[in-house]
Scaffold this active site. Structure first.
Site, short mmCIF file in Angstrom:
data_model
loop_
_atom_site.label_atom_id
_atom_site.label_comp_id
_atom_site.label_asym_id
_atom_site.label_seq_id
_atom_site.Cartn_x
_atom_site.Cartn_y
_atom_site.Cartn_z
CG HIS A 20 27.15 -21.87 -8.11
ND1 HIS A 20 28.16 -22.76 -7.86
CD2 HIS A 20 26.24 -22.04 -7.12
CE1 HIS A 20 27.87 -23.46 -6.77
NE2 HIS A 20 26.71 -23.03 -6.30
CG HIS A 69 27.59 -26.72 -3.80
ND1 HIS A 69 26.66 -27.52 -4.42
CD2 HIS A 69 27.03 -25.49 -3.69
CE1 HIS A 69 25.57 -26.80 -4.67
NE2 HIS A 69 25.77 -25.57 -4.24
#
Length: 333
Positions: free
Chosen positions: A57, A219
């Site tokens: 991320h 995700h």
């Protein structure tokens, strides 16, 4: 799979080594415990601010370690929570005697592991408080969560709370502001493509050439619905209106508007999204008091974006504007 890596097994470790080599004046990296710590930690008398989560991320969270933001970050394997021992090592490294504040995204593994680490730290005499961010309006429960996911507000909260902690505020004051920021922010994202986890080697999900997913998680979790590709103006309506309605924003209010890229979206497209968001907010007489546009909480190479709106007050703006010096955010220095 085409990626700039040496092997799937060494991605996180080698990325951390790269960060350590490029930013020695800002951070230090403990490879044994797999944590990133601000170079001058622990700062005596200052609340240590810690966050973390799965890698993939970037720049969240390691890119936000430094003066005015996080004191430490705990990166897990890609899309996998850090373990309690990692988190405990981070808390020890930043404990300057004023306690440690944890910023936790609402993903089941993150919550369990950070809470376990907090119990271990408290047994050692370290005072710990925390906030669980849960700003995603897309879905109530997902593959990884019970309740709403923690997404874009996490970045804004890390900056605002980090600014307050830098001023010498108490753990109680830091926790109170963090709760307020979390309550006043909402987010929603979308994807044009999937992403590929290096260890898996194939896309996380499939999207047709003319399809997009509205309401995805960071995700690649499924969102509200899969629909046909549409112009940016329509997409921003699909994201912004549920946020505005859920937050109950009214004419005359002020927001911090965050347009975030998911990792594979060029900045020119993000500013088109920002244009459409500004149009919608102006039409509702809502003022953009501050903004952030760029890829700050990503999902590897996913093409797409998310929008976060935070209802702001003068205190939030003061600590948003406060100096910050990290690998990914720098101003006021």
């Amino acid at each position: 799979m085409k990626k700039l890596i040496n092997s799937p097994e060494t991605v996180v470790k080698e990325a951390l080594e790269g960060m350590a080599a490029m930013h020695p004046e800002l951070i230090r990296v403990d490879l044994e415990n797999q944590i990133i710590v601000r170079a001058d930690a622990p700062v005596r008398g200052k609340v240590g601010v810690v966050s973390g989560g799965g890698s993939g991320h970037e720049p969240m969270h390691g890119g936000f370690v430094g003066r005015g933001m996080l004191d430490a970050a705990c990166p897990g394997a890609i899309f996998t929570s850090p373990v309690p021992d990692q988190i405990l090592a981070a808390m020890r490294a930043v404990n300057g005697g004023a306690g440690v504040f944890q910023i936790i995204k609402n993903y089941t593994g993150d919550v369990l592991n950070f809470e376990m680490a907090a119990e271990l730290a408290q047994a050692e005499g370290i005072e710990v408080a925390s906030v669980i961010t849960n700003d995603d309006v897309a879905v109530e429960d997902s593959l990884y969560t019970a309740g709403r996911r923690g997404v874009g507000v996490t970045v804004l909260l890390e900056k605002i709370v980090g600014g307050l902690a830098e001023s010498g505020a108490s753990l109680e004051q830091v926790a109170a502001l963090a709760r307020r920021v979390n309550e006043q922010g909402r987010s929603m994202g979308m994807a044009l493509t999937s992403c590929t986890v290096p260890a898996k080697g194939t896309p996380t999900f499939e999207l047709g050439e003319d399809e997009m997913e509205i309401g995805i998680g960071i995700h690649g979790e499924p969102g509200r619905r899969r629909v046909k590709l549409a112009p940016a103006a329509d997409i921003v309506e699909m994201l912004a209106n549920p946020i505005i309605e859920d937050l109950g924003l009214k004419a005359g209010e002020r927001v911090l508007a965050f347009v975030n890229g998911m990792g594979g979206t060029p900045l020119i497209e993000l500013y088109i999204v920002a244009r459409e968001l500004a149009r919608i907010l102006k039409g509702r007489n809502i003022t953009i008091a501050r903004s952030l546009v760029g890829s700050y909480i990503t999902s590897l190479e996913m093409a797409g974006c998310s929008i976060t709106l935070l209802r702001v007050d003068d205190e939030m703006l003061r600590y948003w504007d406060a100096p910050v010096l990290t690998p990914a955010l720098r101003w006021g220095i």
